[in-house]
Scaffold this active site. Structure first.
Site, PDB file in Angstrom:
ATOM      1  N   GLU A  31     -49.018  34.856 -69.533  1.00 25.13           N
ATOM      2  CA  GLU A  31     -50.312  35.787 -70.062  1.00 25.13           C
ATOM      3  C   GLU A  31     -50.055  37.120 -70.239  1.00 25.13           C
ATOM      4  O   GLU A  31     -50.935  37.992 -70.034  1.00 25.13           O
ATOM      5  CB  GLU A  31     -51.588  35.358 -69.092  1.00 25.13           C
ATOM      6  CG  GLU A  31     -52.052  33.877 -69.437  1.00 25.13           C
ATOM      7  CD  GLU A  31     -52.364  33.647 -70.688  1.00 25.13           C
ATOM      8  OE1 GLU A  31     -51.438  32.568 -71.272  1.00 25.13           O
ATOM      9  OE2 GLU A  31     -53.365  34.251 -71.374  1.00 25.13           O
ATOM     10  N   ILE A  50     -42.687  37.884 -42.114  1.00 23.52           N
ATOM     11  CA  ILE A  50     -43.200  37.577 -40.699  1.00 23.52           C
ATOM     12  C   ILE A  50     -42.490  36.275 -40.445  1.00 23.52           C
ATOM     13  O   ILE A  50     -42.409  36.144 -38.969  1.00 23.52           O
ATOM     14  CB  ILE A  50     -44.746  37.106 -40.962  1.00 23.52           C
ATOM     15  CG1 ILE A  50     -45.577  38.734 -40.906  1.00 23.52           C
ATOM     16  CG2 ILE A  50     -45.359  36.455 -39.612  1.00 23.52           C
ATOM     17  CD1 ILE A  50     -47.094  38.543 -41.161  1.00 23.52           C
TER      18      ILE A  50
HETATM   19  C1  LIG Z   1     -44.269  29.782 -65.663  1.00 30.33           C
HETATM   20  C2  LIG Z   1     -44.396  29.781 -67.231  1.00 30.33           C
HETATM   21  C3  LIG Z   1     -45.404  29.473 -67.805  1.00 30.33           C
HETATM   22  C4  LIG Z   1     -45.654  30.058 -69.120  1.00 30.33           C
HETATM   23  N1  LIG Z   1     -46.856  29.132 -69.922  1.00 30.33           N
HETATM   24  C5  LIG Z   1     -46.833  29.732 -71.237  1.00 30.33           C
HETATM   25  C6  LIG Z   1     -47.868  28.660 -72.018  1.00 30.33           C
HETATM   26  O1  LIG Z   1     -48.265  27.748 -71.762  1.00 30.33           O
HETATM   27  N2  LIG Z   1     -47.787  28.933 -73.560  1.00 30.33           N
HETATM   28  C7  LIG Z   1     -46.973  30.162 -73.886  1.00 30.33           C
HETATM   29  O2  LIG Z   1     -47.118  30.365 -75.033  1.00 30.33           O
HETATM   30  N3  LIG Z   1     -46.276  30.966 -73.256  1.00 30.33           N
HETATM   31  C8  LIG Z   1     -46.012  30.539 -71.622  1.00 30.33           C
HETATM   32  N4  LIG Z   1     -45.320  31.218 -71.047  1.00 30.33           N
HETATM   33  C9  LIG Z   1     -44.624  32.146 -71.649  1.00 30.33           C
HETATM   34  C10 LIG Z   1     -44.660  33.675 -71.273  1.00 30.33           C
HETATM   35  O3  LIG Z   1     -45.939  34.091 -71.748  1.00 30.33           O
HETATM   36  C11 LIG Z   1     -43.804  34.617 -71.347  1.00 30.33           C
HETATM   37  O4  LIG Z   1     -42.611  34.310 -70.839  1.00 30.33           O
HETATM   38  C12 LIG Z   1     -44.339  36.136 -71.367  1.00 30.33           C
HETATM   39  O5  LIG Z   1     -45.125  36.728 -72.358  1.00 30.33           O
HETATM   40  C13 LIG Z   1     -43.061  36.905 -71.286  1.00 30.33           C
HETATM   41  O6  LIG Z   1     -42.099  36.763 -72.391  1.00 30.33           O
HETATM   42  P1  LIG Z   1     -40.415  36.600 -72.150  1.00 30.33           P
HETATM   43  O7  LIG Z   1     -40.332  35.658 -71.012  1.00 30.33           O
HETATM   44  O8  LIG Z   1     -39.809  36.568 -73.417  1.00 30.33           O
HETATM   45  O9  LIG Z   1     -39.998  38.030 -71.532  1.00 30.33           O
HETATM   46  P2  LIG Z   1     -39.726  39.620 -72.484  1.00 30.33           P
HETATM   47  O10 LIG Z   1     -40.768  39.661 -73.516  1.00 30.33           O
HETATM   48  O11 LIG Z   1     -38.358  39.326 -72.978  1.00 30.33           O
HETATM   49  O12 LIG Z   1     -39.534  40.600 -71.305  1.00 30.33           O
HETATM   50  C14 LIG Z   1     -38.729  40.689 -70.522  1.00 30.33           C
HETATM   51  C15 LIG Z   1     -38.920  41.889 -69.604  1.00 30.33           C
HETATM   52  O13 LIG Z   1     -39.029  43.216 -70.457  1.00 30.33           O
HETATM   53  C16 LIG Z   1     -40.239  43.848 -70.169  1.00 30.33           C
HETATM   54  N5  LIG Z   1     -41.025  44.424 -71.669  1.00 30.33           N
HETATM   55  C17 LIG Z   1     -41.096  43.380 -72.875  1.00 30.33           C
HETATM   56  N6  LIG Z   1     -41.360  44.463 -73.446  1.00 30.33           N
HETATM   57  C18 LIG Z   1     -41.624  45.644 -73.003  1.00 30.33           C
HETATM   58  C19 LIG Z   1     -41.999  46.881 -73.708  1.00 30.33           C
HETATM   59  N7  LIG Z   1     -42.276  47.172 -74.810  1.00 30.33           N
HETATM   60  N8  LIG Z   1     -41.674  47.908 -72.799  1.00 30.33           N
HETATM   61  C20 LIG Z   1     -41.483  47.732 -71.344  1.00 30.33           C
HETATM   62  N9  LIG Z   1     -41.381  46.557 -70.880  1.00 30.33           N
HETATM   63  C21 LIG Z   1     -41.186  45.513 -71.685  1.00 30.33           C
HETATM   64  C22 LIG Z   1     -41.226  42.715 -69.645  1.00 30.33           C
HETATM   65  O14 LIG Z   1     -42.312  43.099 -68.854  1.00 30.33           O
HETATM   66  C23 LIG Z   1     -40.217  41.823 -68.784  1.00 30.33           C
HETATM   67  O15 LIG Z   1     -40.114  42.313 -67.656  1.00 30.33           O
HETATM   68  C24 LIG Z   1     -44.849  30.945 -69.702  1.00 30.33           C
HETATM   69  C25 LIG Z   1     -43.890  31.471 -68.807  1.00 30.33           C
HETATM   70  C26 LIG Z   1     -43.811  31.133 -67.562  1.00 30.33           C
HETATM   71  C27 LIG Z   1     -42.718  31.813 -66.875  1.00 30.33           C
END
Ligand SMILES: Cc1cc2nc3c(=O)[nH]c(=O)nc-3n(C[C@H](O)[C@H](O)[C@H](O)COP(=O)(O)OP(=O)(O)OC[C@H]3O[C@@H](n4cnc5c(N)ncnc54)[C@H](O)[C@@H]3O)c2cc1C
Length: 395
Positions: free
Chosen positions: A375, A349
């Site tokens: 989460e 928009i």
């Molecule tokens: C702004 C922000 C705040 C956060 N705060 C906290 C916090 O306070 N404490 C904390 O502990 N963590 C925190 N996190 C971490 C967050 O919980 C993780 O980033 C999240 O769990 C995803 O993990 P990853 O980034 O390693 O992605 P990955 O697990 O590597 O995933 C990458 C992609 O692959 C996909 N994927 C993963 N596994 C599968 C599967 N089996 N099948 C299909 N697709 C899959 C996921 O959906 C994603 O799209 C934070 C993250 C962000 C961005």
């Protein structure tokens, strides 16, 4: 499910609304412009504590025999959801920067001994200054697959020695303590998990680095290391007996079932903010005459309000001591998606005004993406729900 709000919650919502317009949104915009979190010694946090914020939900009293929390008022998940949504409406980054025990509170409440609740949550009942707690599960090599954490915990006499790296922990460098998840043996998967309260200043809690983020810049997401970090045995959450019953991973999952609807409802707040800002823009630019614009705005509102109900349902189940794994996942899968749709529509928009990068909708567009990630990603929630639908065991 009673959808009404008690008088105390309504009053607290009004207070947040006033604070939101006068301070929360301006602080969020400032942090976004400067690209760094609001510092912990900012007068805003002191003012919040004086105004009664930054408190724990733990009342200091032993739980009811049924273990149930009150369905309304302080201590109820739904009240917490309403307040969290309103804060996120004004700025989700600032909302997460609010003092308080944060995501470290649910594991302490659900797994902690009474002594641990008193030691770590007690100071948050009537805090004398802004205090923060933090939660660290994620590691550079373990996000969605929480069973794959590698931070190690080794018992040594009356203490535990922790080693490893954590990332993206909210408010970690300013926290009095961090709930750190580690493993006694990676080959045990989830059964090897232990949760510790690592207190500020403990030797070996080092290398705090605030991460760069595309949005939600008002609060710090921080990486840190544990280098032979010695933690007294009484800081093992729940004590060893808790893990002897193989309850470690269940404790983590219970935490997520409590916090997923909370994160999801914050996405509802961001979505509402994007919708309101888009409506204002469309009204100012005579775009509401176009029926397609009206229809798309209404469709987004419908999705946001539906997502809010899903969050409330998940919280209501938790408040009544009922399982909510499915509902918590549904709320987390749906709400960020609805909010993202609102922000995308807003950008469309706005047209070139959105592309310039100085409009609230553009900031919300960057803020909202993280809501799908934190989460448990939306993709992982969909896996959990599909598994549940066809009754597959967890792998
Ligand atoms: C702004 C922000 C705040 C956060 N705060 C906290 C916090 O306070 N404490 C904390 O502990 N963590 C925190 N996190 C971490 C967050 O919980 C993780 O980033 C999240 O769990 C995803 O993990 P990853 O980034 O390693 O992605 P990955 O697990 O590597 O995933 C990458 C992609 O692959 C996909 N994927 C993963 N596994 C599968 C599967 N089996 N099948 C299909 N697709 C899959 C996921 O959906 C994603 O799209 C934070 C993250 C962000 C961005």
């Amino acid at each position: 499910m009673d959808l009404s709000l008690d008088a105390a919650t309504r009053k607290r919502l009004e207070t947040i609304r006033a604070l939101g317009a006068s301070q929360i949104r301006p602080l969020g915009l400032e942090a976004d412009r400067l690209g760094r979190p609001t510092p912990p010694d900012h007068a805003f946090f002191e003012g919040l504590v004086k105004a009664g914020q930054g408190r724990t939900r733990w009342t200091g009293e032993a739980p009811e025999p049924s273990g149930r929390a009150p369905a309304q008022g302080v201590g109820s998940s739904r009240t917490a959801l309403c307040l969290a949504e309103e804060m996120a409406y004004w700025d989700r980054g600032v909302a997460v920067s609010f003092p308080g025990p944060g995501l470290g509170e649910p594991p302490l409440i659900s797994m902690g001994t009474e002594d641990q609740k008193r030691r770590f949550l007690g100071p948050f009942i009537e805090p004398d200054r802004p205090r923060w707690g933090s939660f660290a599960m994620t590691e550079p090599g373990a996000g969605s697959d929480v069973a794959g954490i590698r931070a190690s915990a080794r018992k040594d006499g009356d203490s535990w020695v922790l080693n490893g790296a954590k990332s993206f922990a909210a408010n970690a460098s300013r926290a009095d303590w961090i709930v750190v998840w580690a493993t006694v043996d990676p080959s045990l998967g989830r059964e090897g998990h232990r949760a510790f309260v690592v207190e500020k200043g403990m030797p070996g809690l080092v290398d705090f680095q605030v991460e760069r983020k595309m949005g939600l810049k008002a609060y710090e997401s921080t990486s840190f290391s544990l280098v032979d970090c010695r933690v007294p045995a009484e800081n093992l959450i729940g004590g060893e007996a808790h893990y002897a019953q193989r309850a470690g991973f269940k404790g983590a999952m219970r935490s997520f079932n409590a916090t997923r609807p909370l994160v999801a409802v914050m996405a509802v707040g961001i979505g509402r903010a994007a919708l309101d800002a888009s409506l204002d823009f469309a009204r100012e630019h005579d775009l509401l005459e176009d029926r397609r614009v009206r229809d798309r705005l209404e469709r987004v509102r419908r999705k946001i309000l539906s997502a809010r109900l899903l969050c409330w349902q998940a919280a209501w189940l938790a408040d009544h001591g009922r399982p909510n794994i499915l509902e918590a996942s549904i709320s987390k899968a749906m709400a960020p998606a609805a909010a993202l749709e609102a922000a995308i529509l807003g950008m469309e928009i706005l047209g070139e005004v959105g592309g310039r990068g100085d409009h609230l909708v553009e900031k919300l567009f960057r803020d909202v993406k993280a809501m799908d990630i934190v989460e448990g990603t939306g993709q992982v929630q969909r896996l959990v729900m599909a598994r549940q639908l066809v009754q597959l065991p967890r792998d």
